[in-house]
Design an enzyme around this catalytic site. Structure first.
Site, PDB file in Angstrom:
ATOM      1  N   HIS A   1      50.759  34.621 -38.846  1.00  0.00           N
ATOM      2  CA  HIS A   1      49.540  34.129 -38.168  1.00  0.00           C
ATOM      3  C   HIS A   1      49.747  32.708 -37.634  1.00  0.00           C
ATOM      4  O   HIS A   1      48.788  31.956 -37.496  1.00  0.00           O
ATOM      5  CB  HIS A   1      48.334  34.136 -39.111  1.00  0.00           C
ATOM      6  CG  HIS A   1      48.172  35.405 -39.884  1.00  0.00           C
ATOM      7  ND1 HIS A   1      47.439  36.477 -39.428  1.00  0.00           N
ATOM      8  CD2 HIS A   1      48.704  35.786 -41.081  1.00  0.00           C
ATOM      9  CE1 HIS A   1      47.503  37.457 -40.317  1.00  0.00           C
ATOM     10  NE2 HIS A   1      48.269  37.062 -41.327  1.00  0.00           N
TER      11      HIS A   1
ATOM     12  N   GLU B   1      59.958  29.932 -20.494  1.00  0.00           N
ATOM     13  CA  GLU B   1      58.628  30.370 -20.037  1.00  0.00           C
ATOM     14  C   GLU B   1      58.764  31.474 -18.992  1.00  0.00           C
ATOM     15  O   GLU B   1      57.965  32.402 -18.938  1.00  0.00           O
ATOM     16  CB  GLU B   1      57.855  29.194 -19.461  1.00  0.00           C
ATOM     17  CG  GLU B   1      57.410  28.214 -20.529  1.00  0.00           C
ATOM     18  CD  GLU B   1      56.899  26.911 -19.942  1.00  0.00           C
ATOM     19  OE1 GLU B   1      55.725  26.602 -20.142  1.00  0.00           O
ATOM     20  OE2 GLU B   1      57.679  26.195 -19.286  1.00  0.00           O
TER      21      GLU B   1
ATOM     22  N   LYS C   1      63.348  53.518  -6.755  1.00  0.00           N
ATOM     23  CA  LYS C   1      64.472  52.575  -6.781  1.00  0.00           C
ATOM     24  C   LYS C   1      64.059  51.115  -6.881  1.00  0.00           C
ATOM     25  O   LYS C   1      64.693  50.346  -7.586  1.00  0.00           O
ATOM     26  CB  LYS C   1      65.369  52.802  -5.569  1.00  0.00           C
ATOM     27  CG  LYS C   1      66.211  54.039  -5.733  1.00  0.00           C
ATOM     28  CD  LYS C   1      66.880  54.423  -4.460  1.00  0.00           C
ATOM     29  CE  LYS C   1      66.898  55.906  -4.286  1.00  0.00           C
ATOM     30  NZ  LYS C   1      65.555  56.539  -4.199  1.00  0.00           N
TER      31      LYS C   1
ATOM     32  N   LYS D   1      58.574  14.088 -19.177  1.00  0.00           N
ATOM     33  CA  LYS D   1      58.552  15.486 -19.574  1.00  0.00           C
ATOM     34  C   LYS D   1      59.917  16.177 -19.485  1.00  0.00           C
ATOM     35  O   LYS D   1      60.702  15.935 -18.590  1.00  0.00           O
ATOM     36  CB  LYS D   1      57.555  16.288 -18.700  1.00  0.00           C
ATOM     37  CG  LYS D   1      56.122  15.968 -18.928  1.00  0.00           C
ATOM     38  CD  LYS D   1      55.616  16.336 -20.326  1.00  0.00           C
ATOM     39  CE  LYS D   1      55.591  17.823 -20.573  1.00  0.00           C
ATOM     40  NZ  LYS D   1      54.586  18.500 -19.731  1.00  0.00           N
TER      41      LYS D   1
ATOM     42  N   SER E   1      59.134  17.189 -14.868  1.00  0.00           N
ATOM     43  CA  SER E   1      57.834  17.238 -14.202  1.00  0.00           C
ATOM     44  C   SER E   1      57.871  16.332 -12.982  1.00  0.00           C
ATOM     45  O   SER E   1      58.484  15.264 -13.019  1.00  0.00           O
ATOM     46  CB  SER E   1      56.747  16.772 -15.175  1.00  0.00           C
ATOM     47  OG  SER E   1      55.629  16.268 -14.469  1.00  0.00           O
TER      48      SER E   1
HETATM   49  N1  ARG Z   1      66.076  58.438   0.341  1.00  0.00           N
HETATM   50  C1  ARG Z   1      65.427  59.490  -0.389  1.00  0.00           C
HETATM   51  C2  ARG Z   1      65.177  59.044  -1.829  1.00  0.00           C
HETATM   52  O1  ARG Z   1      65.666  58.029  -2.199  1.00  0.00           O
HETATM   53  C3  ARG Z   1      66.265  60.711  -0.397  1.00  0.00           C
HETATM   54  C4  ARG Z   1      66.144  61.398   0.862  1.00  0.00           C
HETATM   55  C5  ARG Z   1      65.484  62.689   0.725  1.00  0.00           C
HETATM   56  N2  ARG Z   1      64.635  62.781   1.831  1.00  0.00           N
HETATM   57  C6  ARG Z   1      64.064  63.871   2.234  1.00  0.00           C
HETATM   58  N3  ARG Z   1      63.289  63.801   3.226  1.00  0.00           N
HETATM   59  N4  ARG Z   1      64.254  65.014   1.609  1.00  0.00           N
HETATM   60  O2  ARG Z   1      64.498  59.705  -2.563  1.00  0.00           O
END
Ligand code: ARG
Length: 471
Positions: free
Chosen positions: A157, A291, A326, A284, A278
């Site tokens: 705590h 952080e 991605k 500082k 700072s």
């Molecule tokens: N660039 C797409 C992806 O990263 C893969 C392409 C598939 N595209 C499609 N029209 N089937 O998921």
């Protein structure tokens, strides 16, 4: 050739739709993985006789050239020109090997291709992360060893609780990071199946050799169901959640160091290389790096939630939504690599203020539990002993003295079990040395843990280098 499709369309894609759907700006990261996958595919096509051995070898040679050429180029000026990394590689291959490039895409689609390249990429990044985690653990263990005699107050705590070894505190994080490593390793095992050959969703009427491709690319085996192969992003979600858990640990660690580095605690001094100043207050020295590790953890959770929400409720099989896997995936992988690297530097260079730790560890209330256990060892029932010491604490506070500042008579009044030697307990060294339970902060046990970790982490470096974990 700027697109992998188009014959059935009467007009070009609208500029705004192009900008909206193109993904090269993100998926160029897959370049090396994707080329490897395509090389394996080309070799397989030659092996089963769909293309000649000569063509197959020419394609592989072409890919080496593609790789060299594209690694030199910056993608910035190509992101409006090519739809994705698959299209760019195909176009570049055509520049290197001419019409032969058109035979490459036989028996595969971008759906299984992207699933394969992304898995391969993540598998490789996981190895990097395991190395970085191991490295960070090694730095923690080195600091633990260097400061093995330092005692600090331990907190619950955020109130002073009982004294512990500084090293014990650092080793707690080494344990957490070990679990993090095993989670990543586990995720890696599960993603070790190769989706290539699933085609767009149904497989292909060509007799491709998926086992051969899987083996060449270092996967354990091909995936079993073509629909699942192109629809699955569990592997990415799993890694993102493993990374999110790592960030829970890193942000707590950062917070501990931020507190310890404050004037209020003063247990550690961060090196100038990992502190900032700072613009207004000249005196500082701020722990901004820590952080930011704490702050950026939010992005790791956000990336996980982002992909979970993207995938939720999608019908089988592939949907373009999945392209959005991605950005969060790459972002979290990079964020963790960067955070581990900066934390390793911060910990390697920090110094411990021995005197400040010693001062704080003398607070006599830190030994109240030792006094309680003293009574228990002298057969006073635990709850009775708890009340006795609780009363002593209250009396000390009321009379503005420390717990060890109360006269022996008062101890004696509270319990006949007290002898003068109770005052020996008010010593941090006695307190830690007196611990007897397994996994406690007893110096011999902590020293043994340091020894074990050193061996284990060194062996792990060797194993990672030799690829011993992996098939
Ligand atoms: N660039 C797409 C992806 O990263 C893969 C392409 C598939 N595209 C499609 N029209 N089937 O998921």
């Amino acid at each position: 050739m700027k697109k992998l499709w188009g014959a059935r369309f009467k007009s070009e894609l609208h500029e705004t739709a192009k900008k909206f759907t193109y993904s090269l700006g993100v998926d160029h990261e897959l370049l090396s993985a994707e080329v490897k996958v395509s090389m394996a595919h080309a070799l397989m096509l030659g092996r089963i006789g769909i293309i000649s051995g000569r063509d197959s070898r020419a394609l592989v040679r072409g890919f080496w050239k593609v790789l060299a050429a594209l690694k030199k180029k910056s993608v910035c000026h190509m992101i409006d020109e090519y739809e994705d990394i698959h299209t760019l590689i195909q176009a570049e291959l055509e520049k290197k090997v001419g019409k032969l490039a058109r035979k490459l895409h036989t028996g595969r689609s971008r759906n299984d291709l992207v699933a394969t390249s992304t898995r391969l990429y993540v598998k490789e990044r996981i190895v990097d992360l395991l190395e970085a985690l191991n490295q960070f653990q090694t730095v923690l263990v080195a600091q633990a060893e260097k400061n093995r005699n330092i005692i600090i107050p331990g907190y619950t705590h955020l109130q002073r609780a009982q004294v512990v070894l500084f090293a014990h505190h650092l080793l707690a994080y080494v344990e957490m990071l070990e679990r993090d490593k095993s989670r990543l390793l586990d995720a890696r095992k599960r993603m070790n199946e190769c989706p290539l050959g699933a085609g767009a969703l149904a497989g292909t009427s060509l007799s491709i050799d998926r086992k051969f491709v899987a083996k060449l690319l270092g996967f354990e085996k091909p995936t079993a169901n073509s629909l699942d192969s192109v629809s699955d992003r569990d592997f990415a979600i799993e890694v993102l959640s493993d990374i999110a858990i790592v960030f829970t640990h890193l942000s707590r660690f950062a917070e501990d160091l931020i507190l310890w580095n404050s004037q209020e605690f003063g247990f550690i001094i961060l090196d100038d290389q990992f502190s900032t100043g700072s613009s207004l207050m000249p005196h500082k020295k701020n722990p901004d790096v820590l952080e930011l590790v704490r702050g950026k953890s939010g992005q790791a959770y956000g990336n996980l939630v982002s992909l979970l929400v993207t995938m939720k409720g999608l019908p089988l099989a592939y949907n373009r939504d999945m392209q959005e896997d991605k950005r969060p995936l790459f972002a979290s992988l990079r964020l963790l690599a960067d955070s581990l690297s900066v934390l390793s530097g911060t910990v390697r260079t920090l110094r411990v203020d021995e005197a400040a730790c010693e001062r704080a560890s003398k607070d006599s209330f830190l030994f109240a539990t030792d006094v309680l256990e003293y009574l228990v060892k002298r057969k006073v029932p635990f709850l009775e002993a708890h009340a006795v010491v609780g009363n002593l604490v209250r009396r000390a506070i009321d009379s503005h003295v420390t717990l060890s500042g109360l006269p022996f008579e008062i101890y004696r009044e509270s319990s006949r079990a007290f002898k003068k030697d109770v005052f020996d307990l008010f010593d941090p060294k006695v307190s830690v040395s007196g611990k007897a339970s397994l996994g406690s902060t007893k110096p011999e046990m902590v020293a043994k843990q340091i020894r074990l970790w050193k061996e284990r982490l060194k062996a792990e470096v060797r194993r990672l280098r030799l690829g011993g974990h992996f098939t």
